[in-house]
Motif scaffolding. Structure first.
Motif, PDB file in Angstrom:
ATOM      1  N   ALA A  35       1.026  -1.364  -0.132  1.00  0.00           N
ATOM      2  CA  ALA A  35      -0.013  -0.055   0.157  1.00  0.00           C
ATOM      3  C   ALA A  35       0.878   1.247  -0.047  1.00  0.00           C
ATOM      4  CB  ALA A  35      -1.144  -0.080   1.235  1.00  0.00           C
ATOM      5  N   TYR A  43      -2.986  -3.213  -6.245  1.00  0.00           N
ATOM      6  CA  TYR A  43      -1.913  -2.285  -6.661  1.00  0.00           C
ATOM      7  C   TYR A  43      -1.052  -2.742  -7.789  1.00  0.00           C
ATOM      8  CZ  TYR A  43      -2.598   0.713  -2.656  1.00  0.00           C
ATOM      9  OH  TYR A  43      -3.312   1.612  -1.842  1.00  0.00           O
ATOM     10  N   HIS A  67       1.538   2.633  -9.305  1.00  0.00           N
ATOM     11  CA  HIS A  67       0.223   2.564  -9.659  1.00  0.00           C
ATOM     12  C   HIS A  67      -0.599   3.102  -8.717  1.00  0.00           C
ATOM     13  CE1 HIS A  67      -3.341   0.566 -11.532  1.00  0.00           C
ATOM     14  NE2 HIS A  67      -3.666   0.179 -10.344  1.00  0.00           N
ATOM     15  N   SER A  68      -1.849   3.702  -9.104  1.00  0.00           N
ATOM     16  CA  SER A  68      -2.832   4.321  -7.936  1.00  0.00           C
ATOM     17  C   SER A  68      -4.025   3.689  -8.236  1.00  0.00           C
ATOM     18  CB  SER A  68      -2.533   5.760  -8.397  1.00  0.00           C
ATOM     19  OG  SER A  68      -3.641   6.447  -7.558  1.00  0.00           O
ATOM     20  N   GLY A 126       3.681   1.472  -1.492  1.00  0.00           N
ATOM     21  CA  GLY A 126       4.406   1.431  -2.720  1.00  0.00           C
ATOM     22  C   GLY A 126       5.961   1.017  -2.693  1.00  0.00           C
TER      23      GLY A 126
END
Ligand SMILES: O=C(CO)COP(=O)(O)O
Length: 148
Positions: free
Chosen positions: A71, A104, A134-135, A73
């Motif tokens: 979460a 994600y 990636h969001s 990244g």
């Protein structure tokens, strides 16, 4: 940039994971490996040359620690050899980790053949990098922007 990857195996698959890693030691030598506690201990004992960071044991929160890293990244791939024949007391944590990897766009291999496919891909690092930022908040903008 150095990739950080998660490596986890349920008890009956720990030996298989260590043997699989042995075959790909050269690739993993260039990565930071974050593992749940017992998996990490097994890997550290066998591969003193690899950069292995053991977290808590899975049932004590290790799966959730890896989920938190995703979460934030902080993990670019997951190798998670699950045991489909043994009920796990922390099944909710296992499912939560797999769900976050999905959310994600973190590539996740739950068995050896998929792990082979990932690691043998010459574009493995490039693809991991591509999805690094990636969001899901953007993908699921309708949820992010919902009126409450
Ligand atoms: O239970 C696990 C993953 O769900 C693995 O945890 P250990 O590596 O501590 O055995």
């Amino acid at each position: 940039m150095v990739l950080s990857v998660g490596v986890v195996a349920h008890d009956r698959r720990k030996r298989e994971m260590a043997d699989w890693l042995e075959k790909h030691k050269d690739v993993f030598a260039n990565m930071r490996i974050f593992a749940t506690g017992t998996t990490g201990r097994v890997l550290q004992e066998r591969f003193t040359e690899l950069d292995v960071h053991p977290l808590k044991s899975g049932p004590f929160g290790g799966d959730q620690q890896l989920g938190s890293m995703i979460a934030h990244g902080e993990l670019q791939a997951m190798f998670f050899f699950t045991d489909p024949m043994t009920p796990q007391p922390h099944d909710v944590d296992v499912r939560a980790l797999i769900r976050l990897a999905n959310m994600y766009e973190v590539p996740i291999a739950c068995n050896q053949s998929t792990a082979d496919l990932l690691i043998s891909n010459p574009r493995f690092e490039e693809i991991c990098e591509q999805y690094r930022n990636h969001s899901p908040e953007q993908v699921f903008a309708d949820y992010s922007n919902r009126k409450v």
